[in-house]
Design a protein around this motif. Structure first.
Motif, short mmCIF file in Angstrom:
data_model
loop_
_atom_site.label_atom_id
_atom_site.label_comp_id
_atom_site.label_asym_id
_atom_site.label_seq_id
_atom_site.Cartn_x
_atom_site.Cartn_y
_atom_site.Cartn_z
N UNK A 272 29.76 41.96 32.26
CA UNK A 272 31.11 41.51 31.93
C UNK A 272 31.74 42.42 30.88
N UNK A 273 32.87 43.03 31.23
CA UNK A 273 33.62 43.82 30.28
C UNK A 273 32.98 45.14 29.92
N UNK A 284 32.64 41.62 36.31
CA UNK A 284 34.04 41.36 35.99
C UNK A 284 34.45 42.32 34.89
N UNK A 285 35.59 43.00 35.10
CA UNK A 285 36.11 43.98 34.15
C UNK A 285 35.10 45.09 33.90
N UNK A 290 35.61 49.45 39.24
CA UNK A 290 37.03 49.09 39.27
C UNK A 290 37.80 49.90 40.30
N UNK A 291 37.32 51.11 40.62
CA UNK A 291 38.05 51.95 41.56
C UNK A 291 37.82 51.55 43.00
N UNK A 299 35.08 42.99 40.57
CA UNK A 299 35.38 43.36 39.19
C UNK A 299 36.65 42.67 38.69
N UNK A 300 37.68 42.57 39.54
CA UNK A 300 38.93 41.96 39.12
C UNK A 300 38.92 40.45 39.28
N UNK A 301 37.84 39.92 39.85
CA UNK A 301 37.78 38.49 40.05
C UNK A 301 37.76 37.74 38.73
N UNK A 302 37.34 38.41 37.65
CA UNK A 302 37.33 37.76 36.35
C UNK A 302 38.72 37.34 35.92
N UNK A 303 39.72 38.15 36.26
CA UNK A 303 41.09 37.79 35.94
C UNK A 303 41.53 36.56 36.72
#
Length: 695
Positions: A272-273, A284-285, A290-291, A299-303
């Motif tokens: 995470x992060x 997540x993050x 992320x690419x 990765x963006x599912x955390x948002x």
């Protein structure tokens, strides 16, 4: 009976939140002239209250049904933009809810709707949180919802403890000690842990004392051939920057290929992060993934998991705005008080700071809490807020004190959530590096490292830099060495050197020279350059490869340290940087992508100050001061990180320690293959060398 009791409690909480939201609407309608819950001719109190209840109910239903769809549709929108859109989307939902009131009593101006929606979400969230605290089951469900996790009640309780590694980015060992001392410590929760349930151990970073090098080794076991935060690779002509998605993905691929191991979190782990995944399935993050775009990229599912709850989104958006204002006020106060050293803090920096200290923190914490409640075996999370603020305010500045207090509250919240997890958790706090303070190289000497390199090569420099003593001396030395007349312009046809900065570590590459340039070739092409750099008061030492002697460290007044033989001429340039400096530089010197010249700024042992080649008054990336001294705060039931009296050096050594702690939590080991067995036996030894096979 338990099922009916649970349903009754849930119904009570829904009605309570609805009542508070309705009351909030009534109060706002009385206070705000552009917001009405009555028809033009006026209505009775009963009709007005009914309109408020209907409006609150419609807003609640729309938030529950429509909001998650909106957030999922906006996942491709940059996170900063999504955070700013929270207010607009929430206000739009309120306007739609008012239109659904049967009698048409509800009206609001668009700008007022944003305020009303934010107030309602905050009031509903506060009520829900208060009721949840009074009920363990409800509290558990709320924490699960914060991270978007679902776990069945019948899930088996693991017999072994899980481990949470919580990285406090950039927080050095000595500063942590200061923040946990006194009657009213900045970090009260951590202060209670030290000496009670946890032990504190320092560890020394590699020469590249920054997140990319440290975290890659901690999570994947190797940071070989990672010389700095950013560097130029001649063989491909590419610039590698550790926190770019494409670069992070490539660095992770290289590490996995080198070690033959998936990573610290490969078995039921979550990342995470972080810059790198550590082999975790749940991410997540995380920059290294992320690419990618695809159904398996989470990765963006955390948002989505966090912002799908409008109350969370509103609370974070409000905190985001408050943090932007706080940074502007603090920056103005610093200028009015003429504090030195100081760097510019305008432009987008207030927004970047707010994202790091609020948005990323909230999303990461929510994801971590969900991981704990899901009972994952290992979780590694990075909180970057302190590091971001310390770069611009200074490592021990009062601006960072508030960030440290916030980090302590986060640690307390996560520890509280861990008590509701289906398995016991061991929480390990650690840092990836520290930060060293000091004025920037540009502020102290009036020119950048790039200007100094160009002047030493006899190339044109900006007039501002040329008028400084350092720039003028370097230009005249270059002219004399090249036998050029005074006042002659540099040769513009010469290939420009690539000069990069990583904190107080500078990297100089000559793209037109294949492979690493030798000292002898450099003296032939640019005879004044090495002397210009080595004798500059702002530079502590530089590393260059000699065809005759191998890697050589150069210092002022002709001082040299030959790393292969240990021969020292004059005063050892590495002496001010303490024990272990020579080994750290020697290790980096053998990396294939080490720059032609590696330049480390000067360091004052009396004050701990360095000079960053970037615009940072709190920096890390090279040698010198607190930046090289990170920490491990580990539960007392774990085995010590290193034998007593032996220092823990290098991020790869930290990886081996964390591996060992995970094995201790797992209990008796299952049979493994030869490659994994070698890695495990290597991790079990302090120096990382596997013991000989038995039998």
């Amino acid at each position: 009976m338990p099922r009916w009791r649970s349903l009754g409690g849930a119904l009570f909480r829904v009605l309570a939140v609805w009542a508070v939201a309705s009351l909030t609407l009534l109060v706002l309608a009385a206070l705000l002239p552009d917001f009405q819950l009555q028809s033009a001719g006026g209505d009775s109190l009963t009709r007005t209250a009914l309109a408020a209840a209907l409006g609150a109910g419609a807003f609640g239903l729309l938030s529950a049904l429509v909001w998650p769809v909106l957030v999922r549709a906006l996942l491709l929108v940059p996170a900063l933009v999504l955070g700013l859109l929270v207010f607009v989307l929430n206000g739009s939902l309120l306007l739609l809810a008012l239109d659904l009131i049967p009698a048409g009593q509800g009206r609001a101006a668009p700008q007022t709707a944003v305020i009303v929606a934010a107030a309602m979400s905050a009031a509903s969230s506060a009520t829900s949180a208060f009721l949840a605290v009074r009920n363990d089951d409800a509290y558990h469900r709320r924490l699960v919802r914060l991270a978007g996790r679902r776990r069945t009640r019948a899930a088996p309780r693991p017999d072994t403890p899980g481990t949470l590694f919580l990285q406090l980015d950039g927080l050095g060992h000595d500063l942590l000690r200061e923040a946990t001392r006194g009657e009213r410590p900045l970090m009260a929760t951590v202060a209670r842990w030290i000496g009670d349930t946890h032990h504190l151990t320092p560890w020394r970073t590699d020469w590249s004392s920054q997140t990319g090098a440290s975290q890659l080794a901690i999570l994947h076991g190797s940071n070989e051939d990672l010389p700095a935060f950013r560097w130029y690779e001649k063989d491909t002509g590419t610039l590698v920057v550790s926190n770019r998605p494409s670069s992070a993905a490539e660095l992770q691929r290289r590490a996995v290929e080198r070690t033959g191991d998936g990573g610290l979190l490969a078995h039921d782990g979550a990342s995470r992060g972080n810059l790198f995944s550590g082999g975790a399935d749940q991410v997540a993050l995380v920059m290294s993934v992320a690419a990618r775009r695809g159904r398996h990229n989470r990765s963006r599912a955390g948002y989505f998991a966090y912002f799908s709850d409008p109350a969370n989104a509103t609370r974070t958006a409000v905190s985001f705005g408050a943090e932007v204002v706080r940074e502007i006020v603090q920056s103005l106060r610093s200028r009015l008080r003429r504090e030195l050293p100081r760097v510019k803090r305008g432009g987008l920096y207030p927004v970047i700071r707010a994202f790091a200290t609020v948005v990323e923190r909230d999303v990461v914490v929510a994801a971590v809490i969900g991981d704990l409640l899901a009972g994952r075996r290992a979780v590694y999370a990075d909180l970057v807020g302190y590091d971001e603020v310390a770069h611009h305010s200074g490592p021990a500045h009062r601006d960072t004190h508030q960030v440290l207090r916030g980090l302590d509250r986060v640690v307390a919240l996560i520890a509280k959530a861990a008590r509701h997890a289906p398995r016991p958790y061991r929480i390990v706090l650690l840092s990836d590096h520290g930060q060293s303070h000091g004025p920037t190289f540009l502020e102290r000497y009036g020119l950048s490292l790039g200007d100094l390199v160009r002047a030493g090569c006899g190339l044109p420099v900006p007039r501002r830099a040329g008028r400084t003593p350092s720039g003028a001396e370097a230009r005249e030395a270059a002219r004399a060495a090249l036998h050029r007349p005074e006042g002659a312009r540099g040769d513009r046809s010469t290939t420009q050197p690539v000069v990069l900065a990583s904190g107080n570590l500078g990297l100089v590459s000559f793209p037109d020279v294949p492979g690493r340039i030798t000292r002898e070739e450099l003296d032939r092409r640019h005879p004044a350059l090495l002397g210009t750099l080595a004798n500059h008061p702002g530079i502590g030492f530089l590393l260059v490869r000699s065809a005759a002697h191998g890697p050589v460290v150069l210092g002022p007044a002709g001082a040299e340290h030959h790393l292969d033989t240990g021969r020292i001429t004059g005063r050892d340039p590495l002496a001010p940087f303490g024990a272990g400096a020579a080994e750290a530089v020697r290790r980096t010197a053998r990396f294939p992508h080490t720059a032609d010249l590696m330049v480390n700024s000067a360091y004052d042992p009396a004050t701990g100050a360095v000079h960053a080649f970037e615009e940072q008054i709190g920096s890390h990336g090279g040698l010198g001061g607190a930046q090289s001294h990170a920490f491990l705060l580990w539960p007392a039931e774990l085995t010590p990180p290193a034998p007593e009296g032996r220092a823990l050096t290098g991020a790869e050594a930290v990886h081996r320690v964390l591996r060992r702690w995970l094995r201790e939590a797992d209990g008796p080991q299952q049979p493994v293959g030869p490659a994994q067995d070698t890695a495990r036996r290597r991790a079990a030894t302090p120096d990382g060398v596997p013991p000989p096979d038995q039998g």
